[in-house]
Design an enzyme around this catalytic site. Structure first.
Site, PDB file in Angstrom:
ATOM      1  N   ASP A 123      42.043  48.978 -40.830  1.00  0.00           N
ATOM      2  CA  ASP A 123      42.149  47.535 -41.049  1.00  0.00           C
ATOM      3  C   ASP A 123      40.729  46.994 -41.070  1.00  0.00           C
ATOM      4  OD1 ASP A 123      43.483  45.065 -41.276  1.00  0.00           O
ATOM      5  OD2 ASP A 123      43.305  44.702 -39.128  1.00  0.00           O
ATOM      6  N   ARG A 181      48.162  51.004 -38.198  1.00  0.00           N
ATOM      7  CA  ARG A 181      47.472  51.154 -39.473  1.00  0.00           C
ATOM      8  C   ARG A 181      46.354  52.186 -39.392  1.00  0.00           C
ATOM      9  NH1 ARG A 181      46.320  45.795 -39.509  1.00  0.00           N
ATOM     10  NH2 ARG A 181      48.474  45.564 -38.977  1.00  0.00           N
ATOM     11  N   ARG A 196      45.758  53.527 -46.590  1.00  0.00           N
ATOM     12  CA  ARG A 196      46.577  52.638 -45.763  1.00  0.00           C
ATOM     13  C   ARG A 196      47.861  52.282 -46.504  1.00  0.00           C
ATOM     14  NH1 ARG A 196      45.156  46.718 -43.172  1.00  0.00           N
ATOM     15  NH2 ARG A 196      47.334  46.107 -42.912  1.00  0.00           N
ATOM     16  N   ASP A 256      38.801  43.398 -41.340  1.00  0.00           N
ATOM     17  CA  ASP A 256      38.932  41.942 -41.375  1.00  0.00           C
ATOM     18  C   ASP A 256      37.554  41.291 -41.417  1.00  0.00           C
ATOM     19  OD1 ASP A 256      41.679  42.016 -41.231  1.00  0.00           O
ATOM     20  OD2 ASP A 256      41.768  41.661 -39.073  1.00  0.00           O
TER      21      ASP A 256
HETATM   22  N1  A4P Z   1      43.426  37.387 -44.611  1.00  0.00           N
HETATM   23  C1  A4P Z   1      43.235  36.094 -44.255  1.00  0.00           C
HETATM   24  N2  A4P Z   1      42.046  35.929 -43.638  1.00  0.00           N
HETATM   25  C2  A4P Z   1      41.456  37.160 -43.589  1.00  0.00           C
HETATM   26  C3  A4P Z   1      40.202  37.620 -43.090  1.00  0.00           C
HETATM   27  N3  A4P Z   1      39.335  36.774 -42.481  1.00  0.00           N
HETATM   28  N4  A4P Z   1      39.914  38.930 -43.221  1.00  0.00           N
HETATM   29  C4  A4P Z   1      44.625  37.843 -45.307  1.00  0.00           C
HETATM   30  C5  A4P Z   1      40.788  39.787 -43.824  1.00  0.00           C
HETATM   31  N5  A4P Z   1      42.001  39.407 -44.325  1.00  0.00           N
HETATM   32  C6  A4P Z   1      42.332  38.102 -44.218  1.00  0.00           C
HETATM   33  O1  A4P Z   1      46.096  41.198 -43.741  1.00  0.00           O
HETATM   34  C7  A4P Z   1      47.053  40.324 -44.317  1.00  0.00           C
HETATM   35  C8  A4P Z   1      46.324  39.316 -45.193  1.00  0.00           C
HETATM   36  O2  A4P Z   1      45.456  38.533 -44.397  1.00  0.00           O
HETATM   37  C9  A4P Z   1      45.391  39.903 -46.227  1.00  0.00           C
HETATM   38  O3  A4P Z   1      46.050  40.282 -47.410  1.00  0.00           O
HETATM   39  C10 A4P Z   1      44.376  38.779 -46.475  1.00  0.00           C
HETATM   40  O4  A4P Z   1      44.664  38.089 -47.680  1.00  0.00           O
HETATM   41  P1  A4P Z   1      46.425  42.705 -43.608  1.00  0.00           P
HETATM   42  O5  A4P Z   1      45.241  43.359 -42.968  1.00  0.00           O
HETATM   43  O6  A4P Z   1      46.866  43.241 -44.900  1.00  0.00           O
HETATM   44  O7  A4P Z   1      47.699  42.645 -42.666  1.00  0.00           O
HETATM   45  P2  A4P Z   1      47.769  42.758 -41.122  1.00  0.00           P
HETATM   46  O8  A4P Z   1      46.456  43.270 -40.633  1.00  0.00           O
HETATM   47  O9  A4P Z   1      48.992  43.497 -40.756  1.00  0.00           O
HETATM   48  O10 A4P Z   1      47.987  41.294 -40.641  1.00  0.00           O
HETATM   49  P3  A4P Z   1      47.018  40.461 -39.874  1.00  0.00           P
HETATM   50  O11 A4P Z   1      47.729  39.213 -39.542  1.00  0.00           O
HETATM   51  O12 A4P Z   1      45.714  40.374 -40.626  1.00  0.00           O
HETATM   52  O13 A4P Z   1      46.818  41.313 -38.587  1.00  0.00           O
HETATM   53  P4  A4P Z   1      45.435  41.481 -37.883  1.00  0.00           P
HETATM   54  O14 A4P Z   1      45.040  40.159 -37.413  1.00  0.00           O
HETATM   55  O15 A4P Z   1      44.523  42.246 -38.751  1.00  0.00           O
HETATM   56  O16 A4P Z   1      45.866  42.342 -36.656  1.00  0.00           O
HETATM   57  N6  A4P Z   1      45.181  45.634 -31.571  1.00  0.00           N
HETATM   58  C11 A4P Z   1      43.996  46.235 -31.309  1.00  0.00           C
HETATM   59  N7  A4P Z   1      43.719  46.664 -30.051  1.00  0.00           N
HETATM   60  N8  A4P Z   1      43.073  46.450 -32.288  1.00  0.00           N
HETATM   61  C12 A4P Z   1      43.289  46.054 -33.583  1.00  0.00           C
HETATM   62  O17 A4P Z   1      42.418  46.274 -34.446  1.00  0.00           O
HETATM   63  N9  A4P Z   1      44.798  44.933 -35.139  1.00  0.00           N
HETATM   64  C13 A4P Z   1      45.922  44.286 -35.421  1.00  0.00           C
HETATM   65  C14 A4P Z   1      46.104  43.712 -36.763  1.00  0.00           C
HETATM   66  C15 A4P Z   1      46.961  44.090 -34.397  1.00  0.00           C
HETATM   67  N10 A4P Z   1      46.623  44.600 -33.081  1.00  0.00           N
HETATM   68  C16 A4P Z   1      45.455  45.209 -32.845  1.00  0.00           C
HETATM   69  C17 A4P Z   1      44.516  45.388 -33.893  1.00  0.00           C
HETATM   70 MG    MG Z   2      44.040  42.565 -41.178  1.00  0.00          MG
END
Ligand code: A4P
Ligand code: MG
Length: 170
Positions: A95, A92, A83, A97
């Site tokens: 991912d 990505r 990634r 989470d």
């Molecule tokens: N972080 C804080 N809490 C958590 C947690 N519970 N689990 C921090 C994992 N990480 C957590 O995440 C950024 C920072 O969030 C991490 O370094 C950690 O310290 P990242 O995965 O590096 O960055 P990101 O994913 O770009 O940002 P974010 O805000 O986490 O995005 P999301 O929420 O993961 O959304 N649409 C569909 N249909 N399916 C998907 O899977 N995913 C996203 C990403 C957007 N749209 C999507 C999907």
């Molecule tokens: Mg994430």
């Protein structure tokens, strides 16, 4: 050693998405053991829509790792699988989470548990319904079945894994 029950969401919308989910699961051992798998779903991008559709899956795991060590492990798997940093909500390869960690509540800059967007994400709630419909969200105290009623599931499609189809016809 304490064993924790954790739900992890997996998402991929670049490259071989199905392989990315599988590789992520296979990279968890030995510290993290998967104990349940949702079906895989094809889901429209959420948050930023000018990008390919995602494959999403939720798994339940058992682990003795504490929350921040688990986060470090997941981030290092994401990196190992290739990634590259993009932007928030952007495309990505993989991912991972942390959705829920037992009934723990954590709110820090690096880690928020339960994941703050669960209630708004059909791509998380639909797979959670497969493996833990009765799980109670420790902050809202609502079961997954109840949370899932509030999101539109119209565009969430079950995905047929290609490898299984190949095996069936072998
Ligand atoms: N972080 C804080 N809490 C958590 C947690 N519970 N689990 C921090 C994992 N990480 C957590 O995440 C950024 C920072 O969030 C991490 O370094 C950690 O310290 P990242 O995965 O590096 O960055 P990101 O994913 O770009 O940002 P974010 O805000 O986490 O995005 P999301 O929420 O993961 O959304 N649409 C569909 N249909 N399916 C998907 O899977 N995913 C996203 C990403 C957007 N749209 C999507 C999907
Ligand atoms: Mg994430």
């Amino acid at each position: 050693m304490d064993s924790h029950t954790v739900f992890i969401s997996l998402g991929s919308n670049l490259g071989n998405r199905e392989k990315a989910l599988k590789d992520a699961v296979n990279s968890l051992s030995p510290d993290v053991t998967p104990t349940a798998f949702s079906k895989i779903y094809e889901t429209p991008p959420w948050g930023y829509d000018q990008q390919p559709t995602f494959l999403n899956q939720v798994i339940r795991v058992k682990t003795a790792l504490p929350p921040f060590d688990l986060l470090d492990k997941l981030k290092s798997i994401e990196k190992d699988l290739g990634r590259r940093p993009t932007f928030r909500y952007g495309p990505r390869l993989i991912d991972m989470d942390i959705l829920f960690f037992d009934a723990i509540v954590i709110s820090s800059e690096r880690l928020t548990i339960p994941h703050p967007e669960i209630e708004n994400r059909a791509f998380v709630l639909v797979p959670m319904m497969d493996i833990a419909p009765d799980f109670i969200h420790p902050v809202s105290c609502r079961p997954i079945t109840n949370l899932a009623k509030d999101v539109s599931k119209k565009k969430i499609k079950e995905y047929q894994p290609k490898e299984e189809i190949g095996r069936d016809h072998a």
